[in-house]
Write a protein that holds these residues in place. Structure first.
Motif: not given
Length: 524
Positions: A167, A170, A202-204, A206
């Motif tokens: 992460n 992205v 980050p908020d990812n 995937s």
């Protein structure tokens, strides 16, 4: 209590990196910084970057190769006594940044551009950024989705994949990574900060909760986990081999068997494998049946012997005293036999419904079985001791609870689990044995237990893991994986959930067996 998961960044904790405390209160702000402001101020507070004398950071300027190396060496601070001269023509001893470049070469982080050049004033690309960051912090992991402009033949492929798996990056909304694009000073600062301080990541959606660490081409028929070492012993249906797979180092060893192998047990440092000499059939009766079991030394992975037996073997268990128990795979009712594991001498037998799976109590004093060819299915218990099998004790229920073709005791031996979600008690008292205890809120195909923190993990051939409280059987939450999960194994020493799943890379239609892990950090 649902433990905190520590995704990819847990790798840093395991490697011994300590994240220092920091305060941004006294950190100077640059007058020309708006994007990635917090990340740049974080690195400034750690004296990894300093900006320019005019109070600017110049975030949009391309970062130079030597600048990136200098930042990394300031953060890593490797202790090195003698630093070999890397022999570059374009940066020599005494020049600004030379010592950092020499350290980075010695550590294997960089290797130059060939022709004995480093190109210190060259502009760093996004691919080069991924390579040096993943090498610097020993990032592992695979991002199976990949990026459509990064080929597996690319030198940077696995480094970019590791960055995404942890992460750190992205990519772009169009599914590209743009590896040849120059990276600017602000972007490099952001990526580096995400590595050393995971709170900036980050908020990812995937990126899964798991870390996909390896891909292997194995079709797992059965497996056992080593009780001490981080090793799985797998029966490979593709090659008819028993495989030793170290899921920390990824080292593998194997033994090929001549007869078809189906089931596996481990005890006393030995692996015991059933071997078939014919197809299981209700019409292959006891007098004509034959089969074998093999003994493999788990440490050396050497086949010690193959022992012929007079039943068609279906399932196998072994105890620490070297006694082996095998259920029959053919006929309708046939003997379950207790053997001297080393010699094949028959100790005792009991008639049992053919094609029954079994599981041994952790105390090694009882075997529980479940039928696979009857409706409804039945659970039974047999007391055992040194190869002696006592008479069958039937479950108090007959068709009350729907059952699937499996049975598993909890590590403490208190409960019997079935993949329908039904749970029964295991007791030394016949009147309390196999009594219904409760039910998980959904069926599963694989299950693992963390007895220290009292949690149960299940999966059902999908890409998520369900967590439960062991005592109450109440749901605690879910974790997401990359692949459809086949098997779950919990290692209490390392506090890691090991996952074997079906994974595809990118647009490929080929399934690999993926090794995924969830690293846990318990709440204080």
């Amino acid at each position: 209590m649902f433990k905190i998961i520590a995704k990819g960044f847990m790798v840093f904790l395991l490697l011994g990196f300590i994240l220092p405390s920091h305060s941004l209160a006294a950190t100077p702000s640059f007058k020309d910084v708006s994007s990635f402001k917090s990340e740049i101020e974080y690195l400034t507070g750690k004296e990894i970057i300093f900006g320019f004398q005019d109070g600017t950071f110049r975030p949009n300027e391309p970062i130079l190769r030597i600048q990136a190396v200098q930042m990394l060496m300031r953060e890593i601070q490797p202790e090195m006594e003698a630093i070999p001269n890397p022999g570059f023509k374009d940066i020599k001893p005494g020049e600004r940044g030379y010592e950092d470049v020499a350290k980075a070469v010695a550590l294997g982080i960089i290797s130059g551009k060939g022709n004995q050049t480093f190109d210190p004033r060259g502009k760093l690309t996004r691919a080069e950024m991924a390579i040096i960051l993943s090498r610097s912090y020993e990032l592992g992991g695979i991002y199976p989705k990949g990026f459509k402009d990064v080929s597996q033949s690319s030198k940077a492929y696995w480094h970019i994949s590791a960055m995404a798996a942890n992460n750190i990056t992205v990519g772009y909304p169009d599914g590209t990574f743009r590896p040849s694009q120059t990276i600017d000073r602000a972007q490099f600062a952001a990526f580096m900060t995400r590595v050393i301080e995971p709170s900036f990541q980050p908020d990812n959606p995937s990126v899964a909760d798991t870390l996909l660490e390896a891909l292997v081409e194995i079709t797992v028929l059965d497996y056992v986990a080593d009780p001490v070492e981080p090793i799985l012993y797998l029966l490979d249906g593709n090659t008819n081999e028993v495989v030793s797979f170290n899921y920390d180092t990824y080292e593998m060893d194997s033994v090929k068997l001549s007869l078809p192998i189906e089931r596996l047990a481990m005890a006393g440092g030995k692996l015991y494998l059933t071997q078939s000499k014919g197809k299981h059939s209700p019409y292959w009766f006891e007098k004509e049946q034959q089969g074998a079991y093999a003994i493999v030394d788990a440490d050396s992975m050497v086949l010690e012997k193959t022992i012929n037996i007079d039943i068609d073997p279906y399932d196998i268990e072994a105890d620490s005293n070297g006694f082996v128990y095998i259920t029959p795979g053919s006929g309708q009712f046939a003997p379950m036999v207790g053997y001297n594991g080393a010699t094949g001498e028959v100790i005792s037998s009991q008639q049992i419904r053919a094609a029954s799976f079994m599981d041994m109590h952790p105390a090694e004093n009882k075997i529980y079985t479940i039928t696979t060819d009857t409706s409804p299915r039945n659970i039974s218990a047999f007391a055992i001791a040194d190869g002696e099998i006592k008479g069958e004790v039937y479950s108090p229920y007959h068709g009350t609870y729907p059952m699937e073709k499996d049975i598993l005791l909890s590590p403490d031996g208190k409960f019997i689990f079935n993949s329908t979600g039904h749970v029964f008690r295991s007791s030394a008292t016949d009147s309390a044995d196999m009594v219904y205890h409760g039910k998980l809120d959904r069926p599963y195909n694989s299950i693992a237990f963390d007895m220290e923190f009292g949690e149960v993990y299940t999966s059902n051939k999908k890409n998520y893991i369900q967590a439960y409280d062991y005592k109450t059987l109440k749901s605690l939450g879910q974790l997401e994986s990359y692949g459809a999960i086949d098997h779950l194994i919990y290692n209490e020493q390392e506090k890691v959930l090991v996952i074997l799943s079906k994974v595809k890379l990118g647009d490929s239609t080929v399934n690999f067996t993926g090794l995924e892990k969830v690293y846990f950090e318990a709440e204080e």
